[in-house]
Design a protein around this motif. Structure first.
Motif: not given
Length: 77
Positions: A28-56
């Motif tokens: 949830n922090n990764y997807v919804n609070k990109p300011g907590l860490i250095d995240i490259q994906e600009p949108t929630e959807k892109e962050r969700l897709d990215s972390i989902k790919c990582y977990i898979l």
């Protein structure tokens, strides 16, 4: 966007030997609070897709994941 517990996250939590609530907070922090860490994906959807790919990737690359893939491959042959 609110991420909730499901089979994939439960498997991932078990894989990394972490409480599901800690994993949920991390996702949830990764997807919804990109300011907590250095995240490259600009949108929630892109962050969700990215972390989902990582977990898979982690699930499929685990010993269990590789064994299942090998058995499925043998079954298909």
């Amino acid at each position: 966007m609110r991420i909730t517990k499901g089979p994939m996250l439960e498997q991932f939590a078990a894989l990394i030997d972490e409480d599901i609530n800690v994993v949920l907070e991390w996702v949830n922090n990764y997807v919804n609070k990109p300011g907590l860490i250095d995240i490259q994906e600009p949108t929630e959807k892109e962050r969700l897709d990215s972390i989902k790919c990582y977990i898979l990737f982690r699930l499929h690359d685990s010993v269990t994941g590789r064994i299942k893939a090998s058995l499925a491959e043998k079954k298909a042959a």
